[in-house]
Enzyme design. Sequence first.
Site, PDB file in Angstrom:
ATOM      1  N   ASP A 104      39.752 -12.338  40.718  1.00 60.61           N
ATOM      2  CA  ASP A 104      39.328 -12.543  42.037  1.00 60.61           C
ATOM      3  C   ASP A 104      37.612 -12.275  42.139  1.00 60.61           C
ATOM      4  O   ASP A 104      37.086 -12.772  43.181  1.00 60.61           O
ATOM      5  CB  ASP A 104      39.955 -11.617  43.096  1.00 60.61           C
ATOM      6  N   HIS A 119      41.166 -12.326  31.928  1.00 57.55           N
ATOM      7  CA  HIS A 119      42.113 -13.560  32.448  1.00 57.55           C
ATOM      8  C   HIS A 119      41.427 -14.923  33.136  1.00 57.55           C
ATOM      9  O   HIS A 119      42.275 -15.244  33.722  1.00 57.55           O
ATOM     10  CB  HIS A 119      43.338 -12.742  33.175  1.00 57.55           C
ATOM     11  N   CYS A 149      39.169 -34.546  36.098  1.00 55.19           N
ATOM     12  CA  CYS A 149      38.105 -34.372  35.593  1.00 55.19           C
ATOM     13  C   CYS A 149      37.089 -35.331  35.631  1.00 55.19           C
ATOM     14  O   CYS A 149      37.295 -36.447  35.250  1.00 55.19           O
ATOM     15  CB  CYS A 149      38.399 -34.090  33.766  1.00 55.19           C
ATOM     16  N   CYS A 152      36.810 -37.098  31.648  1.00 56.92           N
ATOM     17  CA  CYS A 152      37.699 -37.816  31.027  1.00 56.92           C
ATOM     18  C   CYS A 152      38.747 -38.306  31.890  1.00 56.92           C
ATOM     19  O   CYS A 152      40.009 -39.098  31.434  1.00 56.92           O
ATOM     20  CB  CYS A 152      38.284 -36.958  29.906  1.00 56.92           C
ATOM     21  N   THR A 190      46.630  -0.923  36.673  1.00 59.87           N
ATOM     22  CA  THR A 190      47.344  -1.806  35.705  1.00 59.87           C
ATOM     23  C   THR A 190      48.666  -1.092  35.315  1.00 59.87           C
ATOM     24  O   THR A 190      48.621   0.025  34.967  1.00 59.87           O
ATOM     25  CB  THR A 190      46.287  -2.252  34.670  1.00 59.87           C
ATOM     26  N   SER A 191      49.794  -2.034  35.408  1.00 56.46           N
ATOM     27  CA  SER A 191      50.967  -1.450  34.845  1.00 56.46           C
ATOM     28  C   SER A 191      50.823  -1.523  33.256  1.00 56.46           C
ATOM     29  O   SER A 191      51.832  -0.977  32.587  1.00 56.46           O
ATOM     30  CB  SER A 191      52.115  -2.739  35.310  1.00 56.46           C
TER      31      SER A 191
HETATM   32  N1  APR Z   1      45.333   1.579  43.725  1.00 53.17           N
HETATM   33  C1  APR Z   1      45.464   1.620  42.228  1.00 53.17           C
HETATM   34  N2  APR Z   1      46.637   1.137  41.510  1.00 53.17           N
HETATM   35  C2  APR Z   1      47.492   0.697  42.223  1.00 53.17           C
HETATM   36  C3  APR Z   1      47.279   0.283  43.609  1.00 53.17           C
HETATM   37  C4  APR Z   1      46.166   0.777  44.149  1.00 53.17           C
HETATM   38  N3  APR Z   1      45.793   0.804  45.601  1.00 53.17           N
HETATM   39  N4  APR Z   1      48.545  -0.352  44.245  1.00 53.17           N
HETATM   40  C5  APR Z   1      49.245  -0.569  43.086  1.00 53.17           C
HETATM   41  N5  APR Z   1      48.745  -0.109  41.782  1.00 53.17           N
HETATM   42  C6  APR Z   1      49.106  -0.273  40.606  1.00 53.17           C
HETATM   43  C7  APR Z   1      50.678  -0.339  40.490  1.00 53.17           C
HETATM   44  O1  APR Z   1      51.276   0.820  40.553  1.00 53.17           O
HETATM   45  C8  APR Z   1      50.858  -1.064  39.155  1.00 53.17           C
HETATM   46  O2  APR Z   1      50.983  -0.085  38.257  1.00 53.17           O
HETATM   47  O3  APR Z   1      48.673  -1.429  40.104  1.00 53.17           O
HETATM   48  C9  APR Z   1      49.486  -2.027  38.980  1.00 53.17           C
HETATM   49  C10 APR Z   1      49.638  -3.209  38.968  1.00 53.17           C
HETATM   50  O4  APR Z   1      50.117  -3.947  38.212  1.00 53.17           O
HETATM   51  P1  APR Z   1      50.721  -5.296  37.925  1.00 53.17           P
HETATM   52  O5  APR Z   1      51.145  -5.767  39.105  1.00 53.17           O
HETATM   53  O6  APR Z   1      51.335  -5.293  36.521  1.00 53.17           O
HETATM   54  O7  APR Z   1      49.112  -6.108  37.508  1.00 53.17           O
HETATM   55  P2  APR Z   1      48.158  -6.115  36.202  1.00 53.17           P
HETATM   56  O8  APR Z   1      48.459  -4.844  35.306  1.00 53.17           O
HETATM   57  O9  APR Z   1      46.872  -6.493  36.574  1.00 53.17           O
HETATM   58  O10 APR Z   1      48.956  -7.295  35.433  1.00 53.17           O
HETATM   59  C11 APR Z   1      48.500  -7.741  34.208  1.00 53.17           C
HETATM   60  O11 APR Z   1      49.740  -9.890  34.391  1.00 53.17           O
HETATM   61  O12 APR Z   1      50.827 -11.624  35.624  1.00 53.17           O
HETATM   62  C12 APR Z   1      49.754 -11.146  34.685  1.00 53.17           C
HETATM   63  O13 APR Z   1      47.686 -12.199  34.559  1.00 53.17           O
HETATM   64  C13 APR Z   1      48.299 -11.393  35.431  1.00 53.17           C
HETATM   65  O14 APR Z   1      46.403 -10.229  34.890  1.00 53.17           O
HETATM   66  C14 APR Z   1      47.814 -10.031  35.335  1.00 53.17           C
HETATM   67  C15 APR Z   1      48.375  -9.398  34.326  1.00 53.17           C
END
Ligand code: APR
Length: 249
Positions: A104, A119, A149, A152, A190-191
């Site tokens: 973003d 990404h 494009c 091409c 991040t998850s």
């Molecule tokens: N602050 C911090 N963490 C948060 C918040 C917040 N306000 N709200 C949600 N979360 C946490 C959730 O608990 C979760 O662990 O953010 C995490 C989001 O996880 P995902 O949705 O899996 O996102 P991400 O880890 O960025 O995914 C990785 O997966 O689909 C692909 O390319 C996409 O870059 C992405 C990648």
Amino acid sequence: MSFDTVLLEKLRSARHLVVFSGAGMSAESGIPTFRDAQTGLWAQYRAEDLATPDAFRRDPVTVWNWYAWRRAMMRERQPNAGHLAVARLERLLPEVNVITQNVDGLHQAAGSGSVIELHGNIHGSRCFDCGRTSGEADGANGIDIPPRCTYCGGMLRPAVVWFGEALPMQAWQRAEDIVTDADLFLCVGTSSLVEPAASLPRLARSRGCTVVQINPDVTAHDAIAQFVLRGKAGGVLPGLLAAAWPDDS
Ligand code: APR
């Protein structure tokens, strides 16, 4: 929220800090995450239909329109207090690098100077055939969907990394080098389920770096973190800075 004094001292004395962010970092800006139950994008849409090269080959119009919708939504969003706190860290510590999975551009909008986008970035596009980048995400003539494009005539696709695709090699190598050198690693929102990005906290830990997890929920990487801060990025990060540098406004 109160913070461990050992953590505060590690933050103040960090030589090289890495902030590794995921979708949760931008959640408080109003951008949906991917895997949160109910609100996550992958709870409502199938990644196989929208975020793979095969999906684009099968139905380029649907894929392009889905990204166009997300791009338009993201253009309206602003950095939140978490992004701003990360940007502020640059004037408090000798070296700060952001490695993000987000597409973003909000870290840059908040003022962070060194942002590695693992990404890609949703605001750009490139040719699905010849790979040339195109500055104009919405296409030159505004008629073709997907736009074409100008070199091409191939279809343009969003400049993001889809499932099954390799990460941009330069960005990945730079990320590995940075993590190898870091002494403090903040893993935010991040998850930690998507590889190879999710290997970076493990790399940090294996190199003796202190790993801090900031997330309201449990993640796969809590076990490797020395400090787990359970809360939202927009609250925890400014709170952490205020506790570590109480005189810095
Ligand atoms: N602050 C911090 N963490 C948060 C918040 C917040 N306000 N709200 C949600 N979360 C946490 C959730 O608990 C979760 O662990 O953010 C995490 C989001 O996880 P995902 O949705 O899996 O996102 P991400 O880890 O960025 O995914 C990785 O997966 O689909 C692909 O390319 C996409 O870059 C992405 C990648």
